[in-house]
Design a protein around this motif. Sequence first.
Motif, PDB file in Angstrom:
ATOM      1  N   GLN B 252       0.836  -1.143   0.053  1.00  0.00           N
ATOM      2  CA  GLN B 252       0.049   0.198  -0.026  1.00  0.00           C
ATOM      3  C   GLN B 252       0.714   1.323   0.042  1.00  0.00           C
ATOM      4  O   GLN B 252       0.531   2.318  -0.495  1.00  0.00           O
ATOM      5  CB  GLN B 252      -0.971  -0.037   0.998  1.00  0.00           C
ATOM      6  CG  GLN B 252      -1.669   1.269   1.494  1.00  0.00           C
ATOM      7  CD  GLN B 252      -2.942   1.262   0.297  1.00  0.00           C
ATOM      8  OE1 GLN B 252      -3.463   0.190   0.151  1.00  0.00           O
ATOM      9  NE2 GLN B 252      -3.079   2.462  -0.155  1.00  0.00           N
ATOM     10  N   ALA B 253       2.102   1.037   0.660  1.00  0.00           N
ATOM     11  CA  ALA B 253       2.814   2.243   0.716  1.00  0.00           C
ATOM     12  C   ALA B 253       3.514   2.695  -0.564  1.00  0.00           C
ATOM     13  O   ALA B 253       4.081   3.827  -0.631  1.00  0.00           O
ATOM     14  CB  ALA B 253       4.027   2.145   1.852  1.00  0.00           C
ATOM     15  N   LEU B 254       3.467   1.964  -1.578  1.00  0.00           N
ATOM     16  CA  LEU B 254       3.958   2.033  -2.858  1.00  0.00           C
ATOM     17  C   LEU B 254       2.893   2.786  -3.589  1.00  0.00           C
ATOM     18  O   LEU B 254       3.212   3.493  -4.854  1.00  0.00           O
ATOM     19  CB  LEU B 254       4.539   0.794  -3.668  1.00  0.00           C
ATOM     20  CG  LEU B 254       5.302  -0.039  -3.020  1.00  0.00           C
ATOM     21  CD1 LEU B 254       5.653  -1.467  -3.824  1.00  0.00           C
ATOM     22  CD2 LEU B 254       7.011   0.681  -3.147  1.00  0.00           C
ATOM     23  N   GLN B 255       1.862   2.920  -3.186  1.00  0.00           N
ATOM     24  CA  GLN B 255       0.712   3.429  -4.038  1.00  0.00           C
ATOM     25  C   GLN B 255       0.478   4.813  -3.406  1.00  0.00           C
ATOM     26  O   GLN B 255       0.078   4.845  -2.079  1.00  0.00           O
ATOM     27  CB  GLN B 255      -0.511   2.974  -3.955  1.00  0.00           C
ATOM     28  CG  GLN B 255      -0.484   1.696  -4.538  1.00  0.00           C
ATOM     29  CD  GLN B 255      -1.869   1.034  -4.920  1.00  0.00           C
ATOM     30  OE1 GLN B 255      -2.584   0.658  -3.918  1.00  0.00           O
ATOM     31  NE2 GLN B 255      -2.501   0.889  -6.239  1.00  0.00           N
ATOM     32  N   GLY B 256       0.891   5.872  -4.128  1.00  0.00           N
ATOM     33  CA  GLY B 256       0.455   7.316  -3.287  1.00  0.00           C
ATOM     34  C   GLY B 256      -0.834   7.762  -3.633  1.00  0.00           C
ATOM     35  O   GLY B 256      -1.628   7.086  -4.363  1.00  0.00           O
ATOM     36  N   GLN B 257      -1.184   9.055  -3.501  1.00  0.00           N
ATOM     37  CA  GLN B 257      -2.527   9.661  -3.759  1.00  0.00           C
ATOM     38  C   GLN B 257      -2.752   9.638  -5.176  1.00  0.00           C
ATOM     39  O   GLN B 257      -3.854   9.175  -5.714  1.00  0.00           O
ATOM     40  CB  GLN B 257      -2.689  11.026  -3.123  1.00  0.00           C
ATOM     41  CG  GLN B 257      -3.892  11.477  -3.144  1.00  0.00           C
ATOM     42  CD  GLN B 257      -4.177  13.082  -2.894  1.00  0.00           C
ATOM     43  OE1 GLN B 257      -2.941  13.623  -2.462  1.00  0.00           O
ATOM     44  NE2 GLN B 257      -5.232  13.518  -2.735  1.00  0.00           N
ATOM     45  N   PHE B 258      -1.688  10.206  -6.033  1.00  0.00           N
ATOM     46  CA  PHE B 258      -1.889  10.033  -7.328  1.00  0.00           C
ATOM     47  C   PHE B 258      -1.231   9.260  -8.164  1.00  0.00           C
ATOM     48  O   PHE B 258      -1.224   8.734  -9.356  1.00  0.00           O
ATOM     49  CB  PHE B 258      -1.780  11.391  -7.819  1.00  0.00           C
ATOM     50  CG  PHE B 258      -2.796  12.322  -7.160  1.00  0.00           C
ATOM     51  CD1 PHE B 258      -4.068  12.389  -7.747  1.00  0.00           C
ATOM     52  CD2 PHE B 258      -2.417  13.483  -6.600  1.00  0.00           C
ATOM     53  CE1 PHE B 258      -5.025  13.460  -7.439  1.00  0.00           C
ATOM     54  CE2 PHE B 258      -3.422  14.270  -6.245  1.00  0.00           C
ATOM     55  CZ  PHE B 258      -4.732  14.321  -6.415  1.00  0.00           C
ATOM     56  N   GLN B 259       0.170   8.962  -7.582  1.00  0.00           N
ATOM     57  CA  GLN B 259       1.187   8.139  -8.162  1.00  0.00           C
ATOM     58  C   GLN B 259       1.318   6.908  -7.567  1.00  0.00           C
ATOM     59  O   GLN B 259       1.531   6.767  -6.515  1.00  0.00           O
ATOM     60  CB  GLN B 259       2.292   9.003  -8.343  1.00  0.00           C
ATOM     61  CG  GLN B 259       2.558  10.168  -9.143  1.00  0.00           C
ATOM     62  CD  GLN B 259       4.027  10.928  -8.878  1.00  0.00           C
ATOM     63  OE1 GLN B 259       4.248  11.067  -7.750  1.00  0.00           O
ATOM     64  NE2 GLN B 259       4.505  10.773  -9.882  1.00  0.00           N
ATOM     65  N   THR B 260       1.669   5.960  -8.261  1.00  0.00           N
ATOM     66  CA  THR B 260       1.982   4.602  -7.827  1.00  0.00           C
ATOM     67  C   THR B 260       3.374   3.988  -8.381  1.00  0.00           C
ATOM     68  O   THR B 260       3.576   4.414  -9.664  1.00  0.00           O
ATOM     69  CB  THR B 260       1.031   3.666  -8.073  1.00  0.00           C
ATOM     70  OG1 THR B 260      -0.343   3.877  -7.324  1.00  0.00           O
ATOM     71  CG2 THR B 260       1.162   2.338  -7.695  1.00  0.00           C
ATOM     72  N   ALA B 261       4.396   3.512  -7.715  1.00  0.00           N
ATOM     73  CA  ALA B 261       5.535   2.829  -8.359  1.00  0.00           C
ATOM     74  C   ALA B 261       5.349   1.524  -8.966  1.00  0.00           C
ATOM     75  O   ALA B 261       5.246   0.650  -8.201  1.00  0.00           O
ATOM     76  CB  ALA B 261       6.639   2.827  -7.102  1.00  0.00           C
TER      77      ALA B 261
ATOM     78  N   ASN C  91       3.173   5.052   7.066  1.00  0.00           N
ATOM     79  CA  ASN C  91       2.606   5.586   5.828  1.00  0.00           C
ATOM     80  C   ASN C  91       1.379   5.048   5.901  1.00  0.00           C
ATOM     81  O   ASN C  91       0.778   3.937   6.066  1.00  0.00           O
ATOM     82  CB  ASN C  91       3.394   5.299   4.623  1.00  0.00           C
ATOM     83  CG  ASN C  91       2.619   4.990   3.457  1.00  0.00           C
ATOM     84  OD1 ASN C  91       1.893   4.230   3.095  1.00  0.00           O
ATOM     85  ND2 ASN C  91       2.330   6.306   2.772  1.00  0.00           N
ATOM     86  N   ASP C  93      -2.136   5.806   2.905  1.00  0.00           N
ATOM     87  CA  ASP C  93      -2.605   6.556   2.004  1.00  0.00           C
ATOM     88  C   ASP C  93      -3.824   7.511   2.390  1.00  0.00           C
ATOM     89  O   ASP C  93      -4.478   7.382   3.376  1.00  0.00           O
ATOM     90  CB  ASP C  93      -3.179   5.337   0.913  1.00  0.00           C
ATOM     91  CG  ASP C  93      -3.712   6.200  -0.455  1.00  0.00           C
ATOM     92  OD1 ASP C  93      -2.790   7.071  -0.896  1.00  0.00           O
ATOM     93  OD2 ASP C  93      -4.333   5.697  -1.162  1.00  0.00           O
TER      94      ASP C  93
END
Lengths: 355, 298, 431
Positions: B252-261, C91, C93
């Motif tokens: 989940q931490a790899l997914q940002g509000q708008f961006q995802t790695a 973290n 979201d």
Amino acid sequence: MDSLTLDVVVRSISEVGGTVAFIVVGSIILELILFLIFKVILKSPHTLPIMLLGPAAFGMTVLIVYPLLWELNLSFTNMSLRRFGDKAQYTWIACQAKPENINFWLTDCLFKNYVDVFRLPVLKQVYFFPVFLRTVLWTFINMVFHLVGGTILAILLNQPIRGRGIYRTFLILPWAIPQVIAVLAWRGEFHFEYGFVNLMLVRLGLEQINWMTDPFWNFAAMCIVNIWLGIPFMMVILLGGLQSISSDYYEAAEIDGASGLQQFTNITIPLLRPVMTPAIVLGTIWTFNNFNVPFFINQFELETSDILVTALFRAAFQYNRYGFSAAFAFIIFIILLLYSIFYIWISDGLKEVYE
Amino acid sequence: MSVTTDSSNNDNAFQRFFRAKRGHSPFNRMLIHLALIISSIIAIYPVLRVLSVSLRPGDRLLSTSLAIIPSDATLNNYFVVITEKDFMLWLWNSLAITVSTAIIGVIFSSTSAYAFSRWRFPGRNTGMLFLLATQMIPAAMLMVPIYILAVKLGLLGTYRGLVIAYSVSSIPFSVWILKGYYDTIPRDLEEAALIDGANRITAFYRIILPLSTPALSVVFLFNFMQAWNDYLLARVLLANATEIWTWPLGLQALQGQFQTAWGQFAAASIMVMIPVVALFLYSSKYLISGLTAGGVKG
Amino acid sequence: MRKQILILSVLLLAVMMIAAQCGGGEAPAPEKEAPAPAAEEKAEEAAPAAEEMTITVWTKEGEADGGLPFLQSIADAYTAENPNVTLEIVNKDVEVLREDFQTAALAGNSPDLLFTVSDHAGPFTIAELIQPVEGLADLGQYVDSAVAAVKLDGKTWGVPASNGNHLMLLYNKDLVPEPPANTDELIAMAADLKGQDIIPLVFNQTEPFWMVPWLGGFGGSVFADDGVTPTLNTPEMAATLQFMHDIKFAEELIPAESDYDGSDTLFKEGKAAMIINGDWSVGGYTDTLGDKLGIARIPQVSATGNWPAPYTAGTFFMFPAELSGAKLDTAKDFVSFVTNEENQVKMVEELNRLPALKVALDDPAVTENDLLKGSADQMVVGVPMPTVLEMRCNWDSMKPELLAILSDTKAPEDAAAAMQTAADNCLLTLE
């Protein structure tokens, strides 16, 4: 940042071990108490089964019954973001109604949240019944395809051909991989510009489809993904069922000159029924309550793609209508419960006819 | 393949059945293979696409190329996830929690199911219906009260809290499967043992459990899958304890509000699939008989 | 086989038991996370400052744009200076953070500090979950527009760490040597680009966040002057929707269906000439496009002569209402550490975000960076994003209608009217 070192491994093993020990010791104490109460004091003939059930029943009471009662209480309150938390500003919905106005008191005070589920929009604009009907449609479509797809694959896998094991391995895969990952992967495939589905449509000389913005196609996309996810379960169940049908039936039917189709409808289907009943009940409940597929495939939050559980999630967490959503949850729960009782009752009746 | 004691008989029946009655002409056989190949491709294609994203350099989730292995394939995403993130720690935590959950779940549900299968005690039918009913509770509904409960019991941010929660939540389904399976085991077997002087528990341990291996493996597998893939419960119960995060929280931490790695996300996804898929394949021989025997009585 | 498994599991169990015995002392360690409510806090109040303590920070910063590693590095630096303080950076979201913080507060178990977006101030103040920061930081040293973004009911509810989070026009200099100054130029430019098979403009068409700048450009606003009454059924909104419709269907400036990832990929691959995206994306584009990346204001709306007004926000530290005593002092100290000049400049360099600290704005890292200058220039015409809870209703009401416009299924006037109705209905459910 924490990283995986020997230290961490040792610590976590000891904690996990501690947990197991904790549970074992707890169960032993619980068993002793149960033994004392039922055997020594009550002299109950059911002591052994009660002891066997003890730990599980205890755990379920704490972790399922208590939260359910908590939610039940919440469903009669007016809790929302404005009346929030341990400040206990929320209360059971109270209002002064004259005794002769008992109906009003029931609908606008005690059961206000329950009645509101039916008379206010459950989301922004959509009311309960359209969402409910869509959920039924969603469940129905999925179950039909799961059954048909599962049956076809199970029959194919039951044929005497080479490589059945390998096919079975591949075909089970959608079930084996973590659902959220599968759903996110599928969502990418429905991308307008880059998704596999549209790329294929273009190569075939067809129009691209707005999978994400068009309500119909978005719903279709949801169904496709869930059908893909659910077929392996049915396939496995039905394959087990097929393999347990003795060949004698078919031999006898062949002698009587029954066609393949007749054999299928008169032997295969009835004999599969006992394995299908629990699978259908469980499958229906899982599909009805499926959260991941409608939530993640509906990237644009179209209200036309919401089913009851996703609507419930939005009501509770996006709009903070806590009291309302607790009532909403109980309504969903009751619908499913009635359905299951009904279905089991019907199919038990059927079973007696066949036996 | 079959569950009943005369399995060897059945197996023979099987083989006879295939050889004698259902031999296919080469053309039909080809059609069957074709159908199965197409189905298999549909089944694995999305996974291959995830693999493909994980091999792409940069965070290119999307590409018009349909090639599975991109021309500029790189293992960099895997390298980054393993060395720069705490991915291995998350995986380890998941594994520790999942395995202990599965073991405890199997122990508790196997005994409970035995009680349901062999005794008629007051509240038995209600109990079974209640177990089924728990499957209908929308999961999101219980999150808040479970969190409050965990805080009160001091189980927040511990392995213990999560293991208990998972074990309990897996009980209903496990009991259903196991009870159905035990029902197919003839009572005569235990009664013979009882006459020989064994008590109920020994009979259960010596006779019923060994015969139930397929169903027990299925239950183990289901408990494992459920705990391995869970995100909602882990999210509320582990909260601040990053050192015991399970992999879904880490991803989940790899997914940002708008961006995802996306590249790293895909690489991590592929790696978390491996244990479950391996377990699935290993137990697939039990899967079929373990799941369905409960329903088949004739 | 079965026997082996049995033996194996017994062995495993034995090992665990032994380990449990040995590690018995450590086993309850994580329970320090568990609530240790009043008693512990009181003890801390009385104790000297050097007492061991753990500050749990929940942040919306993730891995994707480097925000999380950056915050972690600052936290490590702080711990190096104050060894008695352990900082747990967690973290979550954005939406998860809001939901979980509400749940945690419900159980009386909040984290100690939040580092999140300004719009959370709305729900958190209504539920009385955070405290005003007037006494906790010298707000005068921060950029006024940033502080204004979290002002509600006359109080300030967060300490800003970065300013911006606003949309801007990013362009590929190979395809567009000079950015368009107004929408007429944009449309003229588009014909040329389409001739080369280049998509002129992309942006996330699914979120009204990408529409509100244009609404500002047409002179509209989502709220009346009181800041809480939705004004969505206006001629300005209709004009904005008409414009959105036209750039898609009449001018064909933008692709048929485009979400965040799709737009992002098109721009990174050089298939789209311009993208409207936020300051968080600048780092990623610098990595792929290098010197070819340019930043400019979103072009002026030719019909009105106004500049589109993107919402500005930024990231803020918020203090949970229950926090007090020594923990509050430490949290305060950490916040002033993160927002000191040195760390603000570091943030500018690593994350390309505009600083919230006034003095940091004069640092060469800001003044000599063309991209940041472009970003700052865009922010001049921005407006602070409303943080009141009512905004949620506005977002949710605009979204389906925007989608309807972009799939050509509704007339702009009808969509604007539908937005207003939905927002009004939604307000009723907030009670």
